[in-house]
Write a protein that holds these residues in place. Structure first.
Motif, mmCIF file in Angstrom:
data_model
loop_
_atom_site.group_PDB
_atom_site.id
_atom_site.type_symbol
_atom_site.label_atom_id
_atom_site.label_comp_id
_atom_site.label_asym_id
_atom_site.label_seq_id
_atom_site.Cartn_x
_atom_site.Cartn_y
_atom_site.Cartn_z
ATOM 1 N N VAL A 33 0.831 -1.203 0.000
ATOM 2 C CA VAL A 33 0.000 0.000 0.000
ATOM 3 C C VAL A 33 0.868 1.257 0.000
ATOM 4 C CG1 VAL A 33 -1.714 1.298 1.308
ATOM 5 C CG2 VAL A 33 -1.976 -1.166 1.005
ATOM 6 N N ALA A 36 2.147 1.802 -3.471
ATOM 7 C CA ALA A 36 1.088 2.324 -4.350
ATOM 8 C C ALA A 36 0.812 3.788 -4.045
ATOM 9 C CB ALA A 36 -0.179 1.490 -4.171
ATOM 10 N N GLN A 37 0.744 4.141 -2.771
ATOM 11 C CA GLN A 37 0.483 5.531 -2.408
ATOM 12 C C GLN A 37 1.626 6.448 -2.831
ATOM 13 O OE1 GLN A 37 -0.329 4.993 1.765
ATOM 14 N NE2 GLN A 37 -2.540 5.045 1.428
ATOM 15 N N PHE A 46 -6.566 3.554 -5.396
ATOM 16 C CA PHE A 46 -5.636 2.552 -5.900
ATOM 17 C C PHE A 46 -6.059 2.116 -7.300
ATOM 18 C CE2 PHE A 46 -4.040 -1.686 -6.607
ATOM 19 C CZ PHE A 46 -2.712 -1.563 -6.230
ATOM 20 N N TRP A 56 -10.065 -7.335 -11.244
ATOM 21 C CA TRP A 56 -10.027 -6.622 -9.965
ATOM 22 C C TRP A 56 -11.334 -6.828 -9.198
ATOM 23 C CZ3 TRP A 56 -6.515 -4.969 -6.863
ATOM 24 C CH2 TRP A 56 -6.760 -3.951 -5.926
ATOM 25 N N ALA A 80 -6.653 -4.484 2.644
ATOM 26 C CA ALA A 80 -5.921 -4.185 1.396
ATOM 27 C C ALA A 80 -5.267 -5.410 0.783
ATOM 28 C CB ALA A 80 -4.896 -3.072 1.616
ATOM 29 N N GLU A 83 -4.808 -5.127 -3.079
ATOM 30 C CA GLU A 83 -3.672 -4.255 -3.394
ATOM 31 C C GLU A 83 -2.357 -5.004 -3.206
ATOM 32 O OE1 GLU A 83 -7.056 -1.490 -2.199
ATOM 33 O OE2 GLU A 83 -6.363 -3.479 -1.648
ATOM 34 N N ASP A 86 -1.879 -7.387 -6.118
ATOM 35 C CA ASP A 86 -1.473 -6.663 -7.315
ATOM 36 C C ASP A 86 0.011 -6.308 -7.246
ATOM 37 O OD1 ASP A 86 -2.644 -5.304 -9.830
ATOM 38 O OD2 ASP A 86 -1.475 -3.693 -8.893
#
Length: 197
Positions: A33, A36-37, A46, A56, A80, A83, A86
């Protein structure tokens, strides 16, 4: 020992503890996470890099069936896990094939049964399909590809959830604390286990 049945959450937590996803290494949901952020900006929603929009939606539905929200903690999507998946799949291209093939198989089998994708199927239709692939020893031979996918996906889900802050809190993990003086295992615990030293 009691005769009570394990809840789905308890069974998945035991599975996660017993069968970690070896390819993940030190990565965690929190790390995924944060990555991604950092890429998207903290306030941006996201956007998966590996999964298509339909995949997804399927992944988010399936992880929450495996680890639903209960009175103790949130669901896999709350932690999450999609996420995390992924992030891991982008980092490990060798894992792409089983995931894509498995999600394709899941939709094909769902369409064969109900003329709808897995996500569009009813809760009962999804459950019936998953019941046929969740228990390898009971699964029909024709379901072997689905069994292989679902077992890997369930392990991946558990690894993501139980490496998240929510999952660590869910199993009430007590490690990572300083013990100034070790006095051994408490007598009550030794008695319960039938062990003495």
């Amino acid at each position: 020992m009691t005769d009570r049945k394990l809840t789905r959450r308890e069974a998945v937590s035991l599975l996660a503890a017993a069968v970690p996803l070896a390819s993940i290494g030190p990565n965690s949901v929190a790390h995924a996470v944060r990555q991604a952020q950092a890429t998207l900006g903290a306030d941006a929603p996201f956007a998966p890099k590996f999964f298509t929009a339909h995949e997804w939606a399927t992944v988010r539905t399936l992880v929450d069936i495996i680890i639903p929200k209960d009175d103790r903690s949130g669901s896999a999507t709350d932690a999450a896990v999609p996420e995390f998946m992924d992030f891991i799949l982008v980092a490990y291209p060798d894992e792409h094939q089983w995931m894509r093939s498995g999600l394709t198989w899941l939709d094909a089998e769902s369409k064969r049964r109900s003329k709808k994708t897995f996500v569009a199927s009813s809760t009962a239709e999804r459950q019936a399909l998953l019941d046929d692939i969740a228990y390898p020893e009971k699964a029909p031979a024709a379901m072997k590809d689905g069994v292989r996918f679902f077992n890997g996906f369930r392990d991946f889900t558990a690894s993501g959830f139980y490496s998240s802050r929510m999952g660590v809190d869910d199993i009430q993990y007590k490690g990572n604390t300083v013990v100034a003086e070790w006095k051994g295992c408490p007598d009550a615990v030794l008695d319960r286990l039938g062990v003495h030293y």
